[in-house]
Motif scaffolding. Structure first.
Motif, mmCIF file in Angstrom:
data_model
loop_
_atom_site.group_PDB
_atom_site.id
_atom_site.type_symbol
_atom_site.label_atom_id
_atom_site.label_comp_id
_atom_site.label_asym_id
_atom_site.label_seq_id
_atom_site.Cartn_x
_atom_site.Cartn_y
_atom_site.Cartn_z
ATOM 1 N N LEU A 30 -1.307 -2.343 4.201
ATOM 2 C CA LEU A 30 -1.916 -1.025 4.063
ATOM 3 C C LEU A 30 -3.404 -1.091 4.429
ATOM 4 O O LEU A 30 -3.916 -0.260 5.186
ATOM 5 N N PHE B 143 4.076 -0.027 6.141
ATOM 6 C CA PHE B 143 2.858 0.089 5.340
ATOM 7 C C PHE B 143 1.621 0.090 6.225
ATOM 8 O O PHE B 143 0.661 0.816 5.965
ATOM 9 N N ILE C 164 1.275 3.553 7.694
ATOM 10 C CA ILE C 164 0.722 4.508 6.726
ATOM 11 C C ILE C 164 -0.788 4.303 6.626
ATOM 12 O O ILE C 164 -1.577 5.260 6.634
#
Lengths: 179, 204, 200
Positions: free
Chosen positions: C20, A84, A87
């Protein structure tokens, strides 16, 4: 806070010290939240394990390096913090490129003295060396050198000094690639 | 040269040198007395002998039995795969390696509750979590698991179920009649030791 | 208080959202600082562009000093922060290999992600090479398994090796970084005749 653009078409970059402070604060945040440093490329390692595990689970199980990375409960290794954050890294770069107007079609950046092919060849070789090195070094420049050293790890400092040290020692032989 | 850079250099120098001049601060990571009191009062840190027996038989990998009795008593008799961590050496170098292992539930036991409870409090103060005490200690273990008492005929069916379980467990542990565990000879709880700090090795 | 995830303060899928976001910040800063260009990065070895050194060392000293203060105020438990373990032999080799990879390839993995994001073909090739490199390493692992774990020193810190406290180590790194900043500024002034100093 943005360095002034000048007429030499100098790209619009952040002041490096300002960027450094931001990066340092990000690093601090990730230590505070996750208790571990930033990492750029564990995702590649996990991708390889995932692909290998897909093709031959027996092989991954027999390989002492890969079997540690496959979760015991049969879930995919890709469902991980590393993936993650990678990304996120990609999209962070994308947005920054859009904000500062550096997005463009596929292009190759190289020294005027070498051809595009040479540059790509060098990039590939460099990537392979970096890939092998990052596994022996327990992390790349962000995982080991930056985050490791910031958490006072001796190994991190060692990788940091060796990486830049080797770079300076051998830079002369590869100068044609860059200047 | 921009003067700001000089200011910034001085700032980071002051910040990094400043840590030497900070007053001492008691950075106590320990549990506060109030919190400790609350946790002691709660019975949730007790685990019954039946539950322990069941975990041993099922080879629960999260179970880590810790015997806090002196070493000679430990050598005389101990539960399967228990580690010996005598109460007086809990502070000694190396012994705490048994505690704070990720994914393991440490269960203290002694002959009765007292020593195990003491070990539990000390470990709690040292900041360890996932620690429990086997209620009643080995005395209770013998009474309930090894020599279970047959309940009255009028007892409820749960009591009989429990009794049957205990009888099975008794056979399992004393090895009189092997009917539950076929691979009894090497039945052991697969405790993975030293699993400390496995943070899916970071970096690339 | 911190670190939050190892202490179970943040649980479930939230840590992936945070991953993220943190990755996003990381990528944004790398790209905005100019790390998406391999020529910017390689400049550090030839004295025409020290952006790598500046960003890297600034980030390092900010994080180190920050960790000390976080520790002092009890906001973070340094015992729970992951300290990269040290394996002398394999890390020596790894550092040297990465040095070569750095000079030849001109990227490191994090920066090549951002390079790909803005459309650099050499970044893609670098990552492909990186992929191949890790694959070579993984498949050949049985050959050097012993070497890989030799010289295991555990999660040892710089201070423990040198017998100094983290505070002194940090001060040392800060001093080295400051000397490097001012020194490279002088070098850059000489190498590039027409210098455009960064301004605030």
């Amino acid at each position: 806070m943005i360095s002034e653009t000048n007429l030499n078409k100098k790209p619009n970059y952040l002041n490096p010290y300002f960027g450094g402070v931001l990066l340092g604060l990000t690093l601090l945040a990730v230590f505070f939240v996750a208790g571990r440093g930033l990492s750029a490329s564990g995702v590649i390692k996990l991708a390889i394990v995932t692909i290998t595990d897909f093709i031959s689970p027996a092989y991954t199980e027999s390989n002492n390096y890969m079997n540690k990375l496959v979760p015991d409960d049969g879930s995919t290794p890709m469902f991980s913090w590393l993936v993650f954050s990678a990304i996120g890294t990609f999209f962070g770069g994308l947005i920054s490129g859009a904000v500062y107007g550096r997005l463009g079609k596929l292009r190759i950046e190289h020294s005027p003295k070498i051809s595009s092919k040479t540059r790509l060849f060098a990039a590939g070789i460099g990537g392979i060396l970096f890939g092998i090195g990052s596994q022996f070094g327990r992390g790349c420049s962000s995982g080991a050198a930056l985050s490791g050293t910031a958490a006072f790890s001796f190994g991190g400092l060692m990788v940091l000094m060796l990486m830049f040290g080797t770079g300076y020692v051998v830079a002369y032989f590869f100068r044609k690639l860059w200047i | 040269m921009n003067r700001n850079y000089i200011y910034l250099s001085i700032l980071i120098l002051i910040l990094s040198a400043g840590v030497f001049f900070l007053p001492e601060r008691d950075n106590n990571q320990q549990i506060s007395p109030e919190e400790l009191m609350l946790q002691i009062m709660q019975p949730t840190h007790y685990i019954s002998t039946d539950a322990v027996a069941e975990m041993i038989i099922e080879k629960d990998p999260t179970l880590e039995l810790i015997d806090v009795r002196p070493i000679d008593e430990y050598n005389e008799f101990s539960l399967q795969n228990a580690y010996n961590l005598p109460l007086d050496s809990i502070m000694a170098e190396g012994y705490q390696d048994y505690l704070g292992i990720e994914d393991l539930n440490a269960v203290f036991y002694s002959n009765d509750d007292i020593k195990a409870d003491q070990a539990w409090v000390i470990a709690k103060r040292l900041g360890y979590n996932s620690i429990y005490v086997m209620k009643g200690g080995l005395n209770c273990w013998i009474r309930t698991i090894i020599q279970p008492e047959r309940p009255e005929e009028t007892a409820s069916s749960e009591d009989f179920e429990l009794y049957n379980f205990r009888r099975g467990a008794s056979q399992y542990f004393s090895g009189i009649e092997i009917e539950i565990a076929s691979d009894d000879s090497k039945s052991g709880v697969n405790v993975v030791r030293k699993k400390k700090k496995v943070v899916a090795e970071g970096g690339c | 208080m911190g670190p939050l995830i190892p202490q179970g303060i943040i649980t479930g899928q939230w840590d992936f959202v945070i991953a993220l976001l943190i990755g996003f910040a990381f990528g944004f800063i790398l790209e905005a600082s100019g790390f998406s260009s391999s020529r910017n990065i390689a400049g550090v070895f030839y004295g025409y562009n020290f952006v790598v050194l500046r960003v890297f060392f600034t980030a390092l000293i900010v994080a180190m000093v920050g960790l000390l203060y976080f520790d002092y105020f009890g906001w973070i438990n340094l015992d729970l922060v992951y300290i990269l373990p040290t394996y002398i032999h394999s890390m020596l080799l790894g550092g040297v290999l990465m040095g070569f990879g750095f000079v030849i390839g001109g990227f490191c993995p994090g920066t090549s992600f951002t390079a790909i994001a803005i459309g650099k073909l050499d970044g893609i090739v670098f990552i492909l090479g990186f992929f191949v490199g890790i694959a070579i390493f993984s498949f050949g692992f049985p050959l050097y398994e012993d070497f890989f774990t030799a010289g295991d020193m555990g999660n040892i810190t710089i201070g423990e090796i040198l017998g100094l406290s983290n505070q002194i180590v940090t001060l040392g790194v800060v001093l080295v970084a400051l000397v490097a900043f001012w020194g490279t500024w002088l070098i850059e002034k000489r190498v590039r005749k027409t210098i455009n100093p960064f301004k605030f």
